[in-house]
Design a protein around this motif. Structure first.
Motif, PDB file in Angstrom:
ATOM      1  N   SER A  16       4.649  -0.855  -1.198  1.00  0.00           N
ATOM      2  CA  SER A  16       5.098  -0.791  -2.597  1.00  0.00           C
ATOM      3  C   SER A  16       5.191   0.659  -3.063  1.00  0.00           C
ATOM      4  O   SER A  16       4.650   1.561  -2.415  1.00  0.00           O
ATOM      5  N   ILE A  18       5.139   4.311  -4.273  1.00  0.00           N
ATOM      6  CA  ILE A  18       5.266   5.651  -3.682  1.00  0.00           C
ATOM      7  C   ILE A  18       5.219   5.590  -2.151  1.00  0.00           C
ATOM      8  O   ILE A  18       5.994   6.270  -1.474  1.00  0.00           O
ATOM      9  N   ASP A  37      -0.679  -1.754   5.170  1.00  0.00           N
ATOM     10  CA  ASP A  37      -0.925  -2.133   3.782  1.00  0.00           C
ATOM     11  C   ASP A  37      -1.934  -3.281   3.805  1.00  0.00           C
ATOM     12  O   ASP A  37      -2.021  -4.022   4.789  1.00  0.00           O
ATOM     13  N   ASN A  90      -1.754   7.397   1.449  1.00  0.00           N
ATOM     14  CA  ASN A  90      -1.184   7.105   0.136  1.00  0.00           C
ATOM     15  C   ASN A  90      -1.844   5.914  -0.562  1.00  0.00           C
ATOM     16  O   ASN A  90      -1.901   5.891  -1.789  1.00  0.00           O
ATOM     17  N   TYR A 156     -11.166   6.716 -11.456  1.00  0.00           N
ATOM     18  CA  TYR A 156      -9.900   7.066 -10.792  1.00  0.00           C
ATOM     19  C   TYR A 156      -9.833   8.580 -10.599  1.00  0.00           C
ATOM     20  O   TYR A 156      -9.530   9.083  -9.512  1.00  0.00           O
ATOM     21  N   THR A 191       5.558   2.461 -11.041  1.00  0.00           N
ATOM     22  CA  THR A 191       5.322   1.597  -9.873  1.00  0.00           C
ATOM     23  C   THR A 191       4.490   0.393 -10.343  1.00  0.00           C
ATOM     24  O   THR A 191       4.215   0.244 -11.532  1.00  0.00           O
TER      25      THR A 191
END
Ligand SMILES: NC(=O)c1ccc[n+]([C@@H]2O[C@H](COP(=O)([O-])OP(=O)(O)OC[C@H]3O[C@@H](n4cnc5c(N)ncnc54)[C@H](O)[C@@H]3O)[C@@H](O)[C@H]2O)c1
Length: 274
Positions: A16, A18, A37, A90, A156, A191
């Protein structure tokens, strides 16, 4: 690494946003792809798109937060190729919450995926890259929240500051092995991250999510622009890569006047959430 054609590139979280855009951009450069993933189904359409452009060597279900899963994945990869040329760490998730509202299990979750996931990727793939001795490039996806503080994203941001620091340490060490390292620091990118993020400390979670999703949609800065910056960063061996005007603005504002930058982002966050 000026020429990406024929290179083996591995992208985590490629199903998904980026990660998908980076995988496709590298395929357009002629790189061969290895994808993973946690949502294996999402990789199938990406694999088909890559096969029309270059070659997808492997797609694998793997949870980057699990060292066992990442070791098993690395064993499969290294049975197919001696080492990857390009490693893109990522995969990541979102978490809204302050230092007071973030639960202990949220800290474990966000650091497990967003920080340990990157450490795991480096731990299982970089030694073979160094051992082979022909160089390569590591791309770690941090964030503009990896170099400047902002309210309501304590967990985060902590993970992304960690990724940023790790990347700079790796860069200063791995140049001896001709391996470049880039910290990619995107701003607000449209996204699925906001749709799947955990939200803490807000009375009406659905309403907050709708506001944030709608803000990201209106901002409408697509992941393919991050992917273009990643390709450039690999070719030019760039260290720190803010992507989007707000990421550049935050980068320089925070360096010039940290207190002013904090006040500005406090105000911006409140305005978005109003
Ligand atoms: N979207 C933004 O505004 C933004 C800004 C800065 C940084 N980032 C970072 O970019 C990266 C990609 O995010 P995105 O915006 O494309 O989000 P996204 O939700 O569109 O994609 C993330 C992908 O990672 C996968 N993933 C999640 N947990 C995983 C795990 N444990 N193991 C393996 N894969 C996993 C998901 O299934 C998904 O396919 C993340 O690290 C994120 O923190 C995003």
């Amino acid at each position: 690494m000026r020429e990406l054609s024929g290179k083996v590139a591995l992208v985590t979280g490629a199903g998904s946003g980026i990660g998908r855009a980076i995988a496709l951009a590298l395929a357009r450069q002629g790189s061969q792809l290895i994808l993973c993933d946690i949502n294996a189904e999402a990789l199938e359409p990406v694999r088909r798109e890559i096969d029309g452009l270059s070659r997808c060597i492997m797609t694998e279900h793997a949870d980057v937060a699990s060292i066992d899963a990442m070791r098993a994945f690395a064993d499969k990869v290294h049975a197919a190729v001696p080492a990857v040329d390009i490693l893109v760490n990522n995969a990541g998730v979102g978490l809204m919450g302050t230092i007071l509202s973030t639960r202990y299990e949220d800290w474990q979750w966000i650091l497990g995926i967003n920080l340990w996931g990157v450490i795991h990727g480096c731990h299982v793939f970089v030694p073979k890259m160094a051992e082979r001795g022909t160089g390569g490039h590591v791309v770690n996806v941090s964030s503009m929240l990896g170099y400047m503080p902002s309210p309501d994203v304590a967990g985060y941001s902590t993970a992304k500051f960690g990724v940023f620091g790790l990347s700079m340490c790796m860069r200063s060490e791995l140049c001896d092995h001709k391996i470049g390292v880039s910290a990619i620091c995107p701003g607000v990118i449209n996204t699925n991250i906001t749709r799947n993020a955990r939200i803490r400390g807000h009375e009406n979670v659905d309403e907050t999510r709708d506001k944030v999703v709608s803000f990201y949609g209106r901002r409408n800065f697509g992941p393919e622009r991050v992917a273009r910056a990643v390709v450039k960063a690999i070719k030019r061996n760039k260290a720190i890569v803010p992507v989007s005007p707000e990421a550049w603005f935050g980068y320089w504002f925070n360096r010039a006047w940290p207190a002013g930058n904090r006040a500005f982002w406090r105000w911006t966050t409140k305005t978005i959430q109003k």
